[in-house]
Write a protein that holds these residues in place. Structure first.
Motif, PDB file in Angstrom:
ATOM      1  N   LEU A  38       2.760 -31.756   9.628  1.00 18.69           N
ATOM      2  CA  LEU A  38       3.532 -32.669   8.777  1.00 18.69           C
ATOM      3  C   LEU A  38       4.793 -32.000   8.238  1.00 18.69           C
ATOM      4  CD1 LEU A  38       0.693 -34.586   6.913  1.00 18.69           C
ATOM      5  CD2 LEU A  38       2.093 -35.349   8.848  1.00 18.69           C
ATOM      6  N   ILE A  39       4.712 -30.737   7.873  1.00 17.82           N
ATOM      7  CA  ILE A  39       5.909 -29.995   7.443  1.00 17.82           C
ATOM      8  C   ILE A  39       6.967 -30.095   8.542  1.00 17.82           C
ATOM      9  CG2 ILE A  39       6.852 -27.706   6.907  1.00 17.82           C
ATOM     10  CD1 ILE A  39       4.069 -27.043   5.659  1.00 17.82           C
ATOM     11  N   SER A  40       6.532 -30.010   9.779  1.00 13.21           N
ATOM     12  CA  SER A  40       7.454 -30.061  10.923  1.00 13.21           C
ATOM     13  C   SER A  40       8.160 -31.404  11.047  1.00 13.21           C
ATOM     14  CB  SER A  40       6.695 -29.777  12.222  1.00 13.21           C
ATOM     15  OG  SER A  40       6.173 -28.468  12.208  1.00 13.21           O
ATOM     16  N   ARG A  41       7.626 -32.430  10.431  1.00 11.07           N
ATOM     17  CA  ARG A  41       8.237 -33.759  10.534  1.00 11.07           C
ATOM     18  C   ARG A  41       9.310 -34.005   9.477  1.00 11.07           C
ATOM     19  NH1 ARG A  41       3.510 -37.916  11.076  1.00 11.07           N
ATOM     20  NH2 ARG A  41       5.284 -39.323  11.161  1.00 11.07           N
ATOM     21  N   TRP A  42       9.367 -33.155   8.430  1.00  7.19           N
ATOM     22  CA  TRP A  42      10.392 -33.373   7.406  1.00  7.19           C
ATOM     23  C   TRP A  42      11.204 -32.128   7.079  1.00  7.19           C
ATOM     24  CZ3 TRP A  42      10.381 -30.704   2.771  1.00  7.19           C
ATOM     25  CH2 TRP A  42       9.201 -30.048   2.434  1.00  7.19           C
ATOM     26  N   PHE A  43      10.726 -30.951   7.416  1.00 11.75           N
ATOM     27  CA  PHE A  43      11.400 -29.719   7.001  1.00 11.75           C
ATOM     28  C   PHE A  43      11.922 -29.013   8.235  1.00 11.75           C
ATOM     29  CE2 PHE A  43      10.918 -25.523   4.527  1.00 11.75           C
ATOM     30  CZ  PHE A  43      12.120 -25.700   3.866  1.00 11.75           C
ATOM     31  N   GLY A  57       3.716 -17.282   9.380  1.00 14.51           N
ATOM     32  CA  GLY A  57       4.239 -17.995  10.527  1.00 14.51           C
ATOM     33  C   GLY A  57       5.744 -18.065  10.479  1.00 14.51           C
ATOM     34  N   THR A  58       6.276 -19.125  11.070  1.00 16.45           N
ATOM     35  CA  THR A  58       7.725 -19.298  11.111  1.00 16.45           C
ATOM     36  C   THR A  58       8.103 -20.746  10.843  1.00 16.45           C
ATOM     37  OG1 THR A  58       7.699 -19.711  13.498  1.00 16.45           O
ATOM     38  CG2 THR A  58       8.104 -17.425  12.786  1.00 16.45           C
ATOM     39  N   LEU A  59       9.342 -20.888  10.367  1.00 14.84           N
ATOM     40  CA  LEU A  59      10.010 -22.180  10.264  1.00 14.84           C
ATOM     41  C   LEU A  59      11.213 -22.099  11.176  1.00 14.84           C
ATOM     42  CD1 LEU A  59       9.945 -22.667   6.400  1.00 14.84           C
ATOM     43  CD2 LEU A  59       8.818 -24.145   8.077  1.00 14.84           C
ATOM     44  N   SER A  60      11.464 -23.148  11.949  1.00 17.36           N
ATOM     45  CA  SER A  60      12.581 -23.139  12.897  1.00 17.36           C
ATOM     46  C   SER A  60      13.359 -24.437  12.804  1.00 17.36           C
ATOM     47  CB  SER A  60      12.079 -23.005  14.340  1.00 17.36           C
ATOM     48  OG  SER A  60      11.187 -21.970  14.492  1.00 17.36           O
ATOM     49  N   TRP A  61      14.668 -24.304  12.997  1.00 22.52           N
ATOM     50  CA  TRP A  61      15.563 -25.446  13.099  1.00 22.52           C
ATOM     51  C   TRP A  61      16.348 -25.270  14.393  1.00 22.52           C
ATOM     52  CZ3 TRP A  61      14.179 -23.214   8.555  1.00 22.52           C
ATOM     53  CH2 TRP A  61      13.724 -24.061   7.542  1.00 22.52           C
ATOM     54  N   PRO A  62      16.700 -26.350  15.055  1.00 24.43           N
ATOM     55  CA  PRO A  62      17.432 -26.249  16.325  1.00 24.43           C
ATOM     56  C   PRO A  62      18.692 -25.396  16.186  1.00 24.43           C
ATOM     57  CG  PRO A  62      16.748 -28.512  15.945  1.00 24.43           C
ATOM     58  CD  PRO A  62      16.445 -27.749  14.678  1.00 24.43           C
ATOM     59  N   GLY A  63      18.882 -24.505  17.162  1.00 18.23           N
ATOM     60  CA  GLY A  63      20.071 -23.666  17.193  1.00 18.23           C
ATOM     61  C   GLY A  63      20.029 -22.455  16.282  1.00 18.23           C
ATOM     62  N   ASN A  64      18.898 -22.230  15.606  1.00 17.00           N
ATOM     63  CA  ASN A  64      18.765 -21.079  14.704  1.00 17.00           C
ATOM     64  C   ASN A  64      17.514 -20.287  15.051  1.00 17.00           C
ATOM     65  OD1 ASN A  64      20.999 -21.582  12.752  1.00 17.00           O
ATOM     66  ND2 ASN A  64      19.882 -23.493  12.458  1.00 17.00           N
ATOM     67  N   PRO A  65      17.535 -18.982  14.803  1.00 19.45           N
ATOM     68  CA  PRO A  65      16.329 -18.189  15.054  1.00 19.45           C
ATOM     69  C   PRO A  65      15.232 -18.568  14.061  1.00 19.45           C
ATOM     70  CG  PRO A  65      18.009 -16.846  13.991  1.00 19.45           C
ATOM     71  CD  PRO A  65      18.645 -18.169  14.291  1.00 19.45           C
ATOM     72  N   PRO A  66      13.969 -18.392  14.427  1.00 16.82           N
ATOM     73  CA  PRO A  66      12.864 -18.688  13.514  1.00 16.82           C
ATOM     74  C   PRO A  66      12.945 -17.826  12.254  1.00 16.82           C
ATOM     75  CG  PRO A  66      12.049 -18.218  15.726  1.00 16.82           C
ATOM     76  CD  PRO A  66      13.512 -17.897  15.709  1.00 16.82           C
ATOM     77  N   ILE A  67      12.552 -18.421  11.134  1.00 15.11           N
ATOM     78  CA  ILE A  67      12.529 -17.710   9.857  1.00 15.11           C
ATOM     79  C   ILE A  67      11.077 -17.428   9.500  1.00 15.11           C
ATOM     80  CG2 ILE A  67      13.027 -17.883   7.389  1.00 15.11           C
ATOM     81  CD1 ILE A  67      15.335 -19.773   8.169  1.00 15.11           C
ATOM     82  N   PRO A  68      10.731 -16.160   9.304  1.00 11.06           N
ATOM     83  CA  PRO A  68       9.359 -15.848   8.910  1.00 11.06           C
ATOM     84  C   PRO A  68       9.063 -16.401   7.508  1.00 11.06           C
ATOM     85  CG  PRO A  68      10.556 -13.849   9.534  1.00 11.06           C
ATOM     86  CD  PRO A  68      11.544 -14.958   9.462  1.00 11.06           C
ATOM     87  N   PHE A  69       7.857 -16.952   7.351  1.00  5.38           N
ATOM     88  CA  PHE A  69       7.413 -17.349   6.024  1.00  5.38           C
ATOM     89  C   PHE A  69       5.921 -17.124   5.886  1.00  5.38           C
ATOM     90  CE2 PHE A  69       6.002 -21.164   8.021  1.00  5.38           C
ATOM     91  CZ  PHE A  69       5.474 -22.076   7.122  1.00  5.38           C
ATOM     92  N   ARG A  70       5.459 -17.119   4.632  1.00  2.19           N
ATOM     93  CA  ARG A  70       4.064 -16.768   4.355  1.00  2.19           C
ATOM     94  C   ARG A  70       3.592 -17.573   3.140  1.00  2.19           C
ATOM     95  NH1 ARG A  70       4.635 -11.216   3.250  1.00  2.19           N
ATOM     96  NH2 ARG A  70       4.981 -11.683   1.074  1.00  2.19           N
ATOM     97  N   VAL A  71       2.319 -17.957   3.164  1.00  2.00           N
ATOM     98  CA  VAL A  71       1.711 -18.609   2.005  1.00  2.00           C
ATOM     99  C   VAL A  71       1.430 -17.519   0.974  1.00  2.00           C
ATOM    100  CG1 VAL A  71      -0.250 -19.942   1.147  1.00  2.00           C
ATOM    101  CG2 VAL A  71       0.661 -20.402   3.451  1.00  2.00           C
TER     102      VAL A  71
END
Length: 152
Positions: A38-43, A57-71
């Motif tokens: 669901l995060i992938s559908r809005w963020f 894990g990672t958060l990614s947006w088109p054209g940008n490298p993945p950003i590491p994130f952690r709970v």
């Protein structure tokens, strides 16, 4: 009814904050801020290796490298905190020296949920003023997408 309050920057405390009223049940909002699909559908495209504190894990947006994130912390179903790297960190893990923490807090209210996001730690970024403004704009647009997702 949804209140589209805008994000604000506090330069003294190096924070960005936005609170909104969402005409959706807290359970729906909680899923939208905690479940990667669901995060992938809005963020951003979210991938996590678990659900609790320490899950990474990672958060990614088109054209940008993945950003590491952690709970960082979970108090289900009231709040969840994530830490993510900033300043184009090239590592596959969260860069502790250049990271900020964003916390979602959910409060059941008449007619839905009050969602507040507070992002802290901008003093660790290379350009706090610029980064806070970029993230302020980001929380405005991204949370608008979250509202659209959970109120459909």
């Amino acid at each position: 009814m949804t209140d589209p309050g805008r994000a604000v920057v506090d330069e003294q405390s190096f924070t960005v904050r936005r609170s909104i009223h969402i005409a959706a049940a807290p359970e729906a909002v909680w899923r939208a801020v905690t479940e990667p699909e669901l995060i992938s559908r809005w963020f951003g495209a979210a991938e996590l290796d678990g659900r609790g504190p320490g899950a990474a894990g990672t958060l990614s947006w088109p054209g940008n490298p993945p950003i590491p994130f952690r709970v960082e912390a979970v108090d289900a179903p009231r709040s969840i905190s994530y830490r993510w790297s900033n300043d184009d960190a090239a590592s596959s893990t969260v860069d502790e020296a250049r990271s900020t923490v964003f916390t979602f807090t959910l409060e059941p209210v008449d007619g839905g949920t009050r969602l507040t996001v507070v992002e802290t730690g901008f003093e660790t970024t290379s350009d706090p003023t610029l980064t806070m403004e970029q993230h302020r704009q980001g929380w405005d647009s991204e949370l608008d997408e979250l509202v659209e997702l959970v109120t459909r």
